[in-house]
Design a protein around this motif. Structure first.
Motif, PDB file in Angstrom:
ATOM      1  N   PHE A 177       0.855  -1.186   0.000  1.00  0.00           N
ATOM      2  CA  PHE A 177       0.000   0.000   0.000  1.00  0.00           C
ATOM      3  C   PHE A 177       0.894   1.239   0.000  1.00  0.00           C
ATOM      4  N   LEU A 178       0.448   2.273  -0.696  1.00  0.00           N
ATOM      5  CA  LEU A 178       1.159   3.552  -0.742  1.00  0.00           C
ATOM      6  C   LEU A 178       0.276   4.619  -0.118  1.00  0.00           C
ATOM      7  N   MET A 179       0.796   5.340   0.865  1.00  0.00           N
ATOM      8  CA  MET A 179       0.049   6.416   1.521  1.00  0.00           C
ATOM      9  C   MET A 179       0.911   7.669   1.547  1.00  0.00           C
ATOM     10  N   GLY A 180       0.402   8.752   0.967  1.00  0.00           N
ATOM     11  CA  GLY A 180       1.139  10.005   0.959  1.00  0.00           C
ATOM     12  C   GLY A 180       0.342  11.125   1.572  1.00  0.00           C
ATOM     13  N   HIS A 181       1.025  12.046   2.217  1.00  0.00           N
ATOM     14  CA  HIS A 181       0.378  13.213   2.814  1.00  0.00           C
ATOM     15  C   HIS A 181       0.958  14.486   2.215  1.00  0.00           C
ATOM     16  N   SER A 182       0.074  15.416   1.831  1.00  0.00           N
ATOM     17  CA  SER A 182       0.469  16.711   1.298  1.00  0.00           C
ATOM     18  C   SER A 182       1.298  16.502   0.024  1.00  0.00           C
ATOM     19  N   ALA A 183       2.529  17.034  -0.022  1.00  0.00           N
ATOM     20  CA  ALA A 183       3.352  16.788  -1.208  1.00  0.00           C
ATOM     21  C   ALA A 183       3.625  15.300  -1.394  1.00  0.00           C
ATOM     22  N   GLY A 184       3.574  14.536  -0.294  1.00  0.00           N
ATOM     23  CA  GLY A 184       3.715  13.091  -0.407  1.00  0.00           C
ATOM     24  C   GLY A 184       2.563  12.467  -1.173  1.00  0.00           C
ATOM     25  N   ALA A 185       1.348  13.010  -0.996  1.00  0.00           N
ATOM     26  CA  ALA A 185       0.196  12.525  -1.761  1.00  0.00           C
ATOM     27  C   ALA A 185       0.331  12.918  -3.233  1.00  0.00           C
ATOM     28  N   THR A 186       0.876  14.109  -3.492  1.00  0.00           N
ATOM     29  CA  THR A 186       1.145  14.515  -4.870  1.00  0.00           C
ATOM     30  C   THR A 186       2.131  13.546  -5.510  1.00  0.00           C
ATOM     31  N   THR A 187       3.145  13.166  -4.744  1.00  0.00           N
ATOM     32  CA  THR A 187       4.156  12.227  -5.246  1.00  0.00           C
ATOM     33  C   THR A 187       3.553  10.847  -5.513  1.00  0.00           C
ATOM     34  N   VAL A 188       2.760  10.341  -4.566  1.00  0.00           N
ATOM     35  CA  VAL A 188       2.163   9.014  -4.739  1.00  0.00           C
ATOM     36  C   VAL A 188       1.218   9.002  -5.932  1.00  0.00           C
ATOM     37  N   SER A 189       0.416  10.064  -6.078  1.00  0.00           N
ATOM     38  CA  SER A 189      -0.507  10.100  -7.216  1.00  0.00           C
ATOM     39  C   SER A 189       0.247  10.226  -8.535  1.00  0.00           C
ATOM     40  N   THR A 190       1.365  10.959  -8.537  1.00  0.00           N
ATOM     41  CA  THR A 190       2.205  11.036  -9.742  1.00  0.00           C
ATOM     42  C   THR A 190       2.793   9.666 -10.071  1.00  0.00           C
ATOM     43  N   LEU A 191       3.282   8.986  -9.048  1.00  0.00           N
ATOM     44  CA  LEU A 191       3.882   7.670  -9.235  1.00  0.00           C
ATOM     45  C   LEU A 191       2.895   6.685  -9.840  1.00  0.00           C
ATOM     46  N   ILE A 192       1.658   6.722  -9.367  1.00  0.00           N
ATOM     47  CA  ILE A 192       0.688   5.724  -9.806  1.00  0.00           C
ATOM     48  C   ILE A 192       0.044   6.100 -11.138  1.00  0.00           C
ATOM     49  N   LEU A 193       0.109   7.402 -11.510  1.00  0.00           N
ATOM     50  CA  LEU A 193      -0.579   7.867 -12.718  1.00  0.00           C
ATOM     51  C   LEU A 193       0.334   8.092 -13.920  1.00  0.00           C
ATOM     52  N   LEU A 194       1.618   8.269 -13.684  1.00  0.00           N
ATOM     53  CA  LEU A 194       2.529   8.553 -14.787  1.00  0.00           C
ATOM     54  C   LEU A 194       2.856   7.251 -15.516  1.00  0.00           C
ATOM     55  N   PRO A 195       2.458   7.134 -16.766  1.00  0.00           N
ATOM     56  CA  PRO A 195       2.677   5.867 -17.493  1.00  0.00           C
ATOM     57  C   PRO A 195       4.153   5.469 -17.502  1.00  0.00           C
ATOM     58  N   ASP A 196       4.378   4.182 -17.334  1.00  0.00           N
ATOM     59  CA  ASP A 196       5.702   3.562 -17.444  1.00  0.00           C
ATOM     60  C   ASP A 196       6.637   3.867 -16.279  1.00  0.00           C
ATOM     61  N   LEU A 197       6.171   4.646 -15.290  1.00  0.00           N
ATOM     62  CA  LEU A 197       7.046   4.905 -14.146  1.00  0.00           C
ATOM     63  C   LEU A 197       7.147   3.659 -13.268  1.00  0.00           C
ATOM     64  N   LEU A 198       6.041   2.941 -13.149  1.00  0.00           N
ATOM     65  CA  LEU A 198       6.024   1.683 -12.415  1.00  0.00           C
ATOM     66  C   LEU A 198       6.077   0.516 -13.393  1.00  0.00           C
ATOM     67  N   SER A 199       6.900  -0.459 -13.104  1.00  0.00           N
ATOM     68  CA  SER A 199       6.891  -1.678 -13.913  1.00  0.00           C
ATOM     69  C   SER A 199       5.588  -2.438 -13.667  1.00  0.00           C
ATOM     70  N   ASN A 200       5.235  -3.300 -14.580  1.00  0.00           N
ATOM     71  CA  ASN A 200       4.023  -4.107 -14.402  1.00  0.00           C
ATOM     72  C   ASN A 200       4.115  -4.953 -13.144  1.00  0.00           C
ATOM     73  N   ASP A 201       5.302  -5.460 -12.849  1.00  0.00           N
ATOM     74  CA  ASP A 201       5.475  -6.279 -11.653  1.00  0.00           C
ATOM     75  C   ASP A 201       5.175  -5.480 -10.386  1.00  0.00           C
ATOM     76  N   LEU A 202       5.701  -4.254 -10.295  1.00  0.00           N
ATOM     77  CA  LEU A 202       5.445  -3.438  -9.107  1.00  0.00           C
ATOM     78  C   LEU A 202       3.984  -3.010  -9.038  1.00  0.00           C
ATOM     79  N   ARG A 203       3.431  -2.627 -10.175  1.00  0.00           N
ATOM     80  CA  ARG A 203       2.042  -2.153 -10.181  1.00  0.00           C
ATOM     81  C   ARG A 203       1.093  -3.255  -9.698  1.00  0.00           C
ATOM     82  N   GLN A 204       1.352  -4.483 -10.085  1.00  0.00           N
ATOM     83  CA  GLN A 204       0.470  -5.582  -9.692  1.00  0.00           C
ATOM     84  C   GLN A 204       0.547  -5.888  -8.203  1.00  0.00           C
ATOM     85  N   ARG A 205       1.624  -5.464  -7.567  1.00  0.00           N
ATOM     86  CA  ARG A 205       1.766  -5.699  -6.124  1.00  0.00           C
ATOM     87  C   ARG A 205       1.017  -4.671  -5.284  1.00  0.00           C
ATOM     88  N   ILE A 206       0.591  -3.573  -5.883  1.00  0.00           N
ATOM     89  CA  ILE A 206      -0.027  -2.483  -5.126  1.00  0.00           C
ATOM     90  C   ILE A 206      -1.494  -2.792  -4.886  1.00  0.00           C
TER      91      ILE A 206
END
Length: 654
Positions: A500-529
């Motif tokens: 699970f990923l939990m971000g607060h304030s700029a941390g939430a901006t970072t987590v949402s960027t990480l999960i929404l930016l295509p190709d930033l996460l590998s398929n293997d990592l994305r499937q673990r979330i």
């Protein structure tokens, strides 16, 4: 609301014109009123022994406090369902369910088929029936009733019954009384020593044949003679009174509340319901349905055409025009009753409420308010095993892992927490006197069965877009790739198949960027979330900027680049395959958060719900400002939101 003061002072004279005035307004909301789930149960022998339960809509919170509403009617009439076009009780049940309360409205016996204290006895029986039949009542409900937090709210004769219930020794078992968190006594008749408020025949047959007998059974007399154990354990009281209430009711209210303040140890507060007569608050309880968040409009500032109050947050034009009130005034103060009436010390949460909504102004006083609350728990916080690892090349590429003492399986899901700081400040380890901050976060969630990872990441001016998200991605990848190292010599091992990923304030901006930016996460990592929590992040910068403009330019680039790179822009343009496989989302905001972030939260939550097929839940952190939530964990004050998050996380585990 104009005109309610022209219907006279007599309650019977007010009823018909007041009901007629509000009926078309409620008619326009009929579909919304009936959209709230309602179930009927029988709690006693007669047709008058029935109750309705109104269930809150499905949210991140799986349990909701119980609010018993007891209607009035002078002990001669009244029903939980009156037949349309009379929406009374239906609107009240739906209104408070929408605010997050499991609302119970019970019928009770009325004159001439009653003896003292039958109505109060019926309400006690309804309460006891609910508690004894929780499995039945909660069956099929998305949000369950929480019998550990119970409020009673009465109007008119309903307030008389509730005060009788609380003041007659032995009427309510101690096992039920101890879970009552507060009473709302609205416009009740508490004594009959002045101008008559009821039919003399009813008074004589119910309260007693003589004034002396009546003074022993009326609430004021019961309060005068109440034993110490009743007074010492009396719950907190809120006593609203309408601005244009019946004069005998006003006098009775003043007599009772004045004595209550002298005799009970619990807080007793009063509230004027502006613009209302005796009848209108109950009818107007669903006058405003929309649960919008932000604005600069205050319920105290919108002028004489509106009926407003903190605890009956009504904003209704006589012309049937509706407007939104701030979350703080509409929903927050109502939900704040729960925290304010809590039997624990709420002094620091009260401090938080008074610090305004500007984040820099909140920072130091909020941190200072919670430091002395965390310090007594220092030994327990530090007792949780914490190990430090380096996941990259610089000193900012370090992470701490917090481990539970034990779990049933010997493994635990992994929760990555990403702190905020506007991309210019922040560290997983802080200097004294705030050295327990973030350690408390790791310990709080480790205590509840999660392996917690808190990673540092690079900051401005040494970053370009999207470096913080890349750093968190690399931290996640490092933990997965080095799971054997992370799990070496520990009793509970990290289960990296559930992250699970939990971000607060700029941390939430970072987590949402990480999960929404295509190709930033590998398929293997994305499937673990298994789920993501966006807490009070800045997701767009199209209105009042939540970050300084210079920072926006330096990090995001030109206006056109910013629109594409901000999380809301990423969501707008996200590919279908990403959206179809998006993990469940919990979007969180503080009651007294920074207004631009509240706007950003609303837009993000709305678009997530429109675009995702996975679940999107929302959570309001009651009583908190932007800075306080993570300070509160392990402090003993304001931790409820954290427990709600734990419940959400566990529901998403496989």
């Amino acid at each position: 609301m104009q005109g309610l003061n022209t219907y006279g002072e007599s309650i019977p004279d007010q009823v018909e014109p007041t009901v007629k005035a509000f009926t078309p307004l409620l008619k326009a909301r009929e579909q919304e009123i009936f959209s709230v789930k309602r179930k009927t149960f029988k709690y006693g022998a007669t047709d008058r022994h029935q109750l309705d339960v109104y269930y809150p809509p499905s949210t991140a919170v799986r349990k909701a406090p119980i609010l018993f509403f007891v209607y009035g009617g002078g002990y001669t009439h009244g029903d939980r369902v009156r037949g349309l076009p009379d929406y009374r009780c239906l609107n009240t049940g739906a209104f408070f369910a929408k605010q997050g309360f499991s609302t119970v409205i019970a019928d009770y016996r009325v004159y001439p088929h009653i003896n003292f204290p039958d109505p109060a006895t019926d309400i006690a029986d309804a309460y006891e029936w609910i508690v004894s039949n929780m499995v039945k009542v909660n069956e099929g409900a998305d949000v369950k009733l929480d019998a550990s937090q119970v409020f009673f709210m009465g109007h008119s004769a309903g307030s008389t019954s509730i005060s009788t219930l609380m003041l007659v020794p032995g009427l309510l078992p101690v096992s039920l009384r101890e879970h009552i968190s507060g009473l709302i006594l609205m416009s009740g008749a508490y004594d009959f020593r002045g101008e008559p408020m009821a039919d003399p025949k009813l008074l004589a047959e119910y309260f007693g044949a003589t004034p002396e007998e009546q003074q022993k059974t009326e609430p004021l007399g019961l309060l005068e003679n109440a034993p110490n154990d009743v007074l010492d354990n009396f719950p907190p009281v809120l006593a609203p009174l309408s601005e244009y209430d019946s004069p005998p009711i006003v006098v009775s209210h003043q007599n009772f509340i004045s004595l209550l303040r002298k005799r009970v140890a619990a807080p007793v507060e009063e509230m004027i319901l502006k613009g209302h007569n005796h009848i209108s608050p109950e009818i107007a309880g669903f006058g405003l349905f929309h649960l919008g968040h932000p604005s600069t409009t205050s319920a105290y500032d919108i002028g004489p055409h509106y009926g407003t109050s903190r605890y009956f947050p009504l904003t209704m034009l006589v012309q049937a025009e509706f407007t939104t009130v701030t979350l703080n005034e509409r929903l927050g103060h109502l939900m704040g009753i729960q925290a304010h009436f809590n039997h624990c010390n709420v002094s620091q949460m009260e401090v938080v409420k008074g610090l305004g909504s500007n984040i820099p102004e909140q920072m130091e006083p909020t941190n200072n308010a919670f430091e002395p609350l965390l310090r007594p728990h220092e030994a327990e916080i530090l007792s949780y095993k914490r190990r430090t690892f380096k996941y990259g090349a610089t000193d900012r590429h370090q992470l701490d892992v917090y481990y539970p003492f034990s779990t049933q399986t010997g493994t635990a899901p992994v929760l990555f927490f990403v702190y905020g700081g506007g991309y210019v400040t922040g560290s997983r380890l802080l200097d004294p006197p705030h050295d327990l901050k973030y350690k408390n976060v790791g310990a709080f969630f480790a205590k509840r069965g999660f392996v917690v990872v808190i990673a540092d990441y690079r900051l401005l001016p040494h970053i370009k877009y999207p470096d913080p998200a890349i750093d968190i991605r690399d931290a996640v990848a490092w933990v997965v790739a080095n799971n054997d190292v992370v799990n070496q010599d520990v009793d509970v091992k990290a289960d990296v198949s559930q992250i699970f990923l939990m971000g607060h304030s700029a941390g939430a901006t970072t987590v949402s960027t990480l999960i929404l930016l295509p190709d930033l996460l590998s398929n293997d990592l994305r499937q673990r979330i298994s789920g993501v929590i966006f807490n009070a992040g800045a997701y767009e910068f199209r209105g009042a900027p939540a970050l300084l403009p210079k920072m926006l330019r330096g990090y995001y680039g030109t206006d056109e680049e910013l629109r594409k790179r901000e999380p809301l822009g990423l969501l707008e343009n996200a590919p279908i395959d990403m959206l179809d496989n998006f993990p469940p989302v919990l979007v969180v905001i503080a009651e007294f958060d920074f207004p631009p972030l509240v706007v950003s939260y609303e837009k993000m939550a709305m678009m997530l719900k429109a675009k995702l097929t996975s679940g999107v839940d929302e959570l309001l952190m009651k009583g908190h400002n932007h800075v306080s939530p993570y300070n509160s964990l392990f402090s003993g004050e304001g931790e409820e939101w954290g427990l709600d998050v734990v419940e959400w996380l566990k529901a998403k585990c496989h």
